[in-house]
Structure formats: structure tokens, C-alpha cells
Motif scaffolding. Structure first.
Motif, short mmCIF file in Angstrom:
data_model
loop_
_atom_site.label_atom_id
_atom_site.label_comp_id
_atom_site.label_asym_id
_atom_site.label_seq_id
_atom_site.Cartn_x
_atom_site.Cartn_y
_atom_site.Cartn_z
N THR A 172 0.82 -1.21 0.00
CA THR A 172 0.00 0.00 0.00
C THR A 172 0.86 1.26 0.00
O THR A 172 2.03 1.25 0.36
N VAL A 173 0.22 2.35 -0.40
CA VAL A 173 0.82 3.68 -0.31
C VAL A 173 0.13 4.40 0.82
O VAL A 173 -1.11 4.51 0.85
N GLU A 174 0.90 4.91 1.77
CA GLU A 174 0.35 5.61 2.91
C GLU A 174 0.78 7.08 2.88
O GLU A 174 1.51 7.50 2.00
N SER A 175 0.33 7.84 3.88
CA SER A 175 0.67 9.25 3.94
C SER A 175 2.16 9.43 4.23
O SER A 175 2.88 8.48 4.52
N SER A 176 2.63 10.66 4.19
CA SER A 176 4.04 10.94 4.47
C SER A 176 4.34 10.88 5.96
O SER A 176 5.49 10.96 6.36
N HIS A 177 3.31 10.74 6.77
CA HIS A 177 3.47 10.73 8.23
C HIS A 177 4.14 12.01 8.74
O HIS A 177 4.69 12.04 9.83
N LYS A 178 4.11 13.06 7.91
CA LYS A 178 4.63 14.39 8.29
C LYS A 178 6.11 14.38 8.64
O LYS A 178 6.57 15.15 9.48
N PHE A 184 5.68 10.42 0.52
CA PHE A 184 4.72 9.41 0.96
C PHE A 184 5.48 8.18 1.44
O PHE A 184 6.71 8.11 1.35
N THR A 185 4.75 7.23 1.99
CA THR A 185 5.34 6.02 2.56
C THR A 185 4.74 4.79 1.91
O THR A 185 3.53 4.71 1.70
N LEU A 186 5.59 3.83 1.57
CA LEU A 186 5.15 2.53 1.07
C LEU A 186 5.19 1.53 2.22
O LEU A 186 6.08 1.58 3.06
N LYS A 187 4.22 0.63 2.25
CA LYS A 187 4.20 -0.41 3.28
C LYS A 187 3.97 -1.77 2.64
O LYS A 187 2.97 -2.01 1.98
N ALA A 188 4.94 -2.67 2.85
CA ALA A 188 4.83 -4.05 2.37
C ALA A 188 4.57 -4.93 3.59
O ALA A 188 5.36 -4.93 4.53
N ASP A 201 6.16 -6.34 8.62
CA ASP A 201 5.77 -5.06 8.03
C ASP A 201 7.04 -4.30 7.69
O ASP A 201 7.90 -4.08 8.55
N GLN A 202 7.15 -3.90 6.42
CA GLN A 202 8.31 -3.13 5.99
C GLN A 202 7.84 -1.77 5.49
O GLN A 202 7.15 -1.66 4.47
N TYR A 203 8.22 -0.71 6.21
CA TYR A 203 7.93 0.66 5.79
C TYR A 203 9.09 1.20 4.97
O TYR A 203 10.26 1.00 5.33
N ILE A 204 8.75 1.91 3.89
CA ILE A 204 9.76 2.49 3.00
C ILE A 204 9.38 3.94 2.72
O ILE A 204 8.29 4.21 2.22
#
Length: 279
Positions: A172-178, A184-188, A201-204
Motif C-alpha cells: 500500500t501507499v500511505e501518507s508521508s506521516h509528516k 509518501f510512505t510505502l508499506k509491504a 511489516d516493511q515501511y519504506i
């Protein structure tokens, strides 16, 4: 009577072997008549769904294909187990068909800011087992590729556990989390389906033309007897702080008297706009 038991034994062996042959990792389960993308560079297209079949063509990463049929034939490479698929595709203006091993396809892909982001499994490696010195465990590796057409702009790799953890996948594509300079942030997310099988969970973080992989998160549980959970608290989340993200861990285990013993831990990572470091 001896002949009867011999025949029964052979049928049982054949049945169990057939069951083993048909088992494939759920993460490689692709729907028929749906588009998909190539993950492995130079993925071979064969005349039939067999690893020794004639090679008809090869396709590059990010090539779009159409899944025509899921074949019953299964191939295991390392800790990756996938079906073969009949596909169609257009290459250099010509429509073609052939068979590809499912492990060469993306397990997820997204398009954002003019780039294609592809998630896939790359290989299996032998890794030292911390619990048993001198022994090794088989560990799958995954990667996220940032593509501009058929050119790889950036790529990050990370671990995904053993084959038992390849039941489900989500990208998924998530917000930039500021976070500063993060668009933005990718989450696998990759996980197993049984108790005691860990999920990852891998955040990128995406910073223009650069991918930054954060420390990997792992969670696992066994009914109501034990659980271990890891998460990040980002600046836009409750309890977050500017230009930093917080790692939190909580685990619970019941003793022989069914009493819960909980353990918690946390640490803070500072973010300067291009990299992170432990506070």
C-alpha cells in the motif's frame, strides 16, 4: 492380502506426494483474466509449464502481462513455492503467449508520482540461526523496485522469513506521516496464516528519487497464550513527535498458572530529511 496392503501403501504415498506437489504459497496466487507485472529481470517465458521446457522469450521488470490460466504444476525454488501461469503479453508491438513461473511475478505494485513501485520475492538465503549456533535457517528475501518505464531508479531489499510466512501479502501507499522531505510512505506486509508463524511489516520512505527502508517490524502470536507485536508511531499519529518516529514493542506470555506476563519496550529514531538514526 499382501498385494492389497502393498497397493494401499502405494496409493497413500501417491496421495501424500500429490498433496505436497499442489501446495503453493498463497502470496503467489494470481487471478485469471487479470493484469499482472513482471518482477524478475529477464524472466523466462516457456512453451509449457515446466522448468525444462523450451524458452520462447524473456521479459523485463515492469512488463505488463495478462494472466490467462493458473496451471496445476508447481515449482519450488528455495523457500518459494508457486504455480505456473499461462500468460499473454505485448512486446515490441507483437502479441504473444507462453508460460511463466509465478515466483517471477510481482506480489504487489503501485503507481505514484509518475513512478511504478513493484514488490516481489527475490531469493532464498541461508542465515545463521541465533538459537542454534552452527546451524542455518532458510530465509526469503523481498525487494521493492522504483521504476520509470523499464528503468530501475532505486531498489531496497528486506527479509520476509521462511516459506511459512508467505501466505498473504499487501502493498500500500500511505501518507508521508509528516516527516521532513518525505512525499509518501510505502508499506509491504507479508504474513503466514497459522499460529506461531510471524508476519512482517516493511515501511519504506519515498524522498523524491530515493527509497529509505526503515527497520523491519515483526509480529507473531499463538492464540491467547503468547504474542509479540511491533509498530511505529509517526508524527501524525497520537503520541508522535516532529521529525522522528518511535518504535514500540509489546509482548505477553502466560505462565503455567495462566498468569499473563507482559513486556514493553520503545526507542526513538531521529529523522533529518534524508536519513534516520537512533536517538
Amino acid at each position: 492380502m499382501k498385494t492389497f496392503f502393498t497397493a494401499l501403501f502405494l496409493l497413500t504415498v501417491q496421495f501424500l506426494s500429490a498433496q505436497e506437489e499442489m501446495h503453493a504459497d498463497g502470496i503467489f496466487n494470481f487471478e485469471e483474466n487479470k493484469p499482472q507485472k513482471i518482477f524478475t529481470a529477464g524472466a523466462r517465458i516457456r512453451q509449457s509449464p515446466q522448468v525444462d521446457a523450451q524458452v520462447l522469450d524473456s521479459l523485463q521488470t515492469n512488463q505488463q502481462v495478462l494472466i490467462l490460466k493458473k496451471e496445476e504444476t508447481v515449482l519450488k525454488l528455495g523457500e518459494r513455492v508457486a504455480n505456473w501461469y499461462k500468460i499473454s503479453y505485448n512486446k515490441n508491438g507483437r502479441n504473444s503467449e507462453g508460460y511463466i513461473w509465478g515466483g517471477n511475478l510481482c506480489t504487489g505494485y503501485r503507481n505514484k508520482n509518475g513512478y511504478d513501485f513493484l514488490l516481489g520475492l527475490t531469493k532464498t538465503i541461508a542465515k545463521k540461526d541465533p538459537q542454534f549456533p552452527g546451524e542455518a535457517v532458510q530465509q526469503n528475501m523481498a525487494a521493492v523496485k522504483m521504476m520509470e518505464s523499464n528503468t530501475v531508479i532505486d531498489e531496497v531489499s528486506f527479509e520476509t522469513g521462511s516459506g511459512e510466512s508467505l501466505s498473504y501479502g499487501n502493498f500500500t501507499v500511505e501518507s508521508s506521516h509528516k516527516l521532513k522531505n518525505v512525499e509518501f510512505t510505502l508499506k509491504a506486509a507479508i504474513s503466514g496464516e497459522a499460529c506461531g508463524i510471524p508476519g512482517y511489516d516493511q515501511y519504506i520512505l519515498f524522498t523524491g528519487k530515493k527509497l529509505i527502508a526503515l527497520p523491519q517490524l515483526m509480529s507473531v502470536g499463538d492464540a491467547d497464550v503468547y504474542y509479540h507485536h511491533e509498530e511505529f508511531i509517526f508524527p501524525n499519529d497520537k503520541g508522535g513527535i516532529p521529525n522522528a518516529f518511535i518504535f514500540k514493542m509489546e509482548e505477553m506470555e502466560k505462565d503455567e498458572k495462566d498468569r499473563e506476563k507482559k513486556k514493553k519496550a520503545s526507542r526513538t529514531y531521529l529523522w533529518d530529511g534524508t536519513a534516520y538514526q537512533l536517538k
